[in-house]
Design a protein around this motif. Structure first.
Motif, mmCIF file in Angstrom:
data_model
loop_
_atom_site.group_PDB
_atom_site.id
_atom_site.type_symbol
_atom_site.label_atom_id
_atom_site.label_comp_id
_atom_site.label_asym_id
_atom_site.label_seq_id
_atom_site.Cartn_x
_atom_site.Cartn_y
_atom_site.Cartn_z
ATOM 1 N N ILE A 19 0.902 -0.994 0.046
ATOM 2 C CA ILE A 19 -0.118 -0.065 -0.049
ATOM 3 C C ILE A 19 0.832 1.330 0.138
ATOM 4 N N ILE A 20 1.879 1.235 0.957
ATOM 5 C CA ILE A 20 2.865 2.604 0.750
ATOM 6 C C ILE A 20 3.578 2.566 -0.370
ATOM 7 N N LEU A 21 4.034 1.473 -1.307
ATOM 8 C CA LEU A 21 4.722 1.810 -2.493
ATOM 9 C C LEU A 21 3.722 2.000 -3.557
ATOM 10 N N TRP A 25 3.735 5.453 -5.856
ATOM 11 C CA TRP A 25 3.765 5.478 -7.070
ATOM 12 C C TRP A 25 2.482 6.369 -7.877
ATOM 13 N N PHE A 26 1.479 6.326 -6.917
ATOM 14 C CA PHE A 26 0.129 7.144 -7.587
ATOM 15 C C PHE A 26 0.583 8.541 -7.302
ATOM 16 N N ILE A 27 1.210 8.908 -6.559
ATOM 17 C CA ILE A 27 1.531 10.426 -6.149
ATOM 18 C C ILE A 27 2.291 10.925 -7.277
ATOM 19 N N VAL A 28 3.606 10.009 -7.725
ATOM 20 C CA VAL A 28 4.573 10.394 -8.750
ATOM 21 C C VAL A 28 3.905 10.301 -10.072
ATOM 22 N N SER A 29 3.066 9.338 -10.240
ATOM 23 C CA SER A 29 2.443 9.126 -11.880
ATOM 24 C C SER A 29 1.285 10.123 -11.853
ATOM 25 N N PHE A 30 0.364 10.117 -10.999
ATOM 26 C CA PHE A 30 -0.983 10.785 -11.099
ATOM 27 C C PHE A 30 -0.581 12.298 -10.795
ATOM 28 N N ALA A 31 -0.178 12.517 -9.379
ATOM 29 C CA ALA A 31 -0.264 13.662 -9.164
ATOM 30 C C ALA A 31 0.894 14.881 -9.774
ATOM 31 N N ALA A 32 2.100 14.102 -9.756
ATOM 32 C CA ALA A 32 3.059 14.699 -10.630
ATOM 33 C C ALA A 32 2.801 15.015 -11.987
ATOM 34 N N GLY A 33 2.475 14.061 -12.636
ATOM 35 C CA GLY A 33 2.181 13.962 -13.825
ATOM 36 C C GLY A 33 0.915 14.884 -14.520
ATOM 37 N N ILE A 34 -0.200 14.676 -13.733
ATOM 38 C CA ILE A 34 -1.602 15.267 -13.839
ATOM 39 C C ILE A 34 -1.758 16.438 -13.162
ATOM 40 N N LEU A 35 -1.964 16.016 -11.864
ATOM 41 C CA LEU A 35 -2.497 17.131 -11.005
ATOM 42 C C LEU A 35 -1.646 18.454 -10.994
ATOM 43 N N PHE A 36 -0.322 18.373 -10.808
ATOM 44 C CA PHE A 36 0.494 19.450 -10.506
ATOM 45 C C PHE A 36 1.178 19.797 -11.707
ATOM 46 N N LYS A 37 1.099 19.565 -12.917
ATOM 47 C CA LYS A 37 1.494 19.437 -14.115
ATOM 48 C C LYS A 37 2.226 20.919 -14.436
ATOM 49 N N ASP A 38 0.862 21.820 -14.237
ATOM 50 C CA ASP A 38 1.240 23.006 -14.355
ATOM 51 C C ASP A 38 2.393 23.860 -13.824
ATOM 52 N N GLU A 39 2.109 23.510 -12.533
ATOM 53 C CA GLU A 39 3.421 24.082 -11.535
ATOM 54 C C GLU A 39 4.545 23.344 -11.834
ATOM 55 N N GLN A 56 5.812 11.445 -18.967
ATOM 56 C CA GLN A 56 6.277 10.501 -19.773
ATOM 57 C C GLN A 56 7.474 9.357 -19.400
ATOM 58 N N GLN A 57 8.248 9.922 -18.433
ATOM 59 C CA GLN A 57 9.489 9.090 -18.143
ATOM 60 C C GLN A 57 9.427 8.779 -16.398
ATOM 61 N N GLY A 58 9.309 9.817 -15.569
ATOM 62 C CA GLY A 58 9.295 9.786 -14.349
ATOM 63 C C GLY A 58 8.731 8.617 -13.589
ATOM 64 N N SER A 59 7.323 8.426 -14.133
ATOM 65 C CA SER A 59 6.830 7.521 -13.166
ATOM 66 C C SER A 59 7.123 6.128 -13.687
ATOM 67 N N MET A 60 7.687 5.786 -14.701
ATOM 68 C CA MET A 60 8.302 4.416 -15.275
ATOM 69 C C MET A 60 9.276 4.586 -14.409
#
Length: 85
Positions: A19-21, A25-39, A56-60
């Motif tokens: 659950i922690i891992l 991964w959710f924070i990095v892929s969804f939040a950083a790639g989608i929610l905080f994309k503009d910032e 594109q790359q970071g979440s992988m």
């Protein structure tokens, strides 16, 4: 500690790690790639906007690192509960 109690404690700790891992991964892929994309796009990395890079790359990359972290955690957990061979 009986085998049943040991197995239950082992799986409880295993699920906690998963659950922690997955949350990381959710924070990095969804939040950083989608929610905080503009910032994040105000920062550039290797000539690309950071929000684009995470999408594109970071979440992988983070996913692959998390696989190695999980393996390491599970090896320690196996030794802790006596399941290592």
């Amino acid at each position: 500690m009986t085998n049943k109690e040991k197995a239950k404690a082992y799986w409880k700790e295993n699920i906690r790690y998963v659950i922690i891992l997955l949350a990381i991964w959710f924070i990095v892929s969804f939040a950083a790639g989608i929610l905080f994309k503009d910032e994040l796009n105000s920062i550039r990395m290797g000539g690309f906007k950071l929000g684009f890079w995470f999408a594109q790359q970071g979440s992988m990359y983070v996913f692959v690192v998390l696989i190695f972290v999980y393996v390491s955690l599970m090896n320690k957990l196996d030794k802790k509960y006596g399941y290592d061979a």
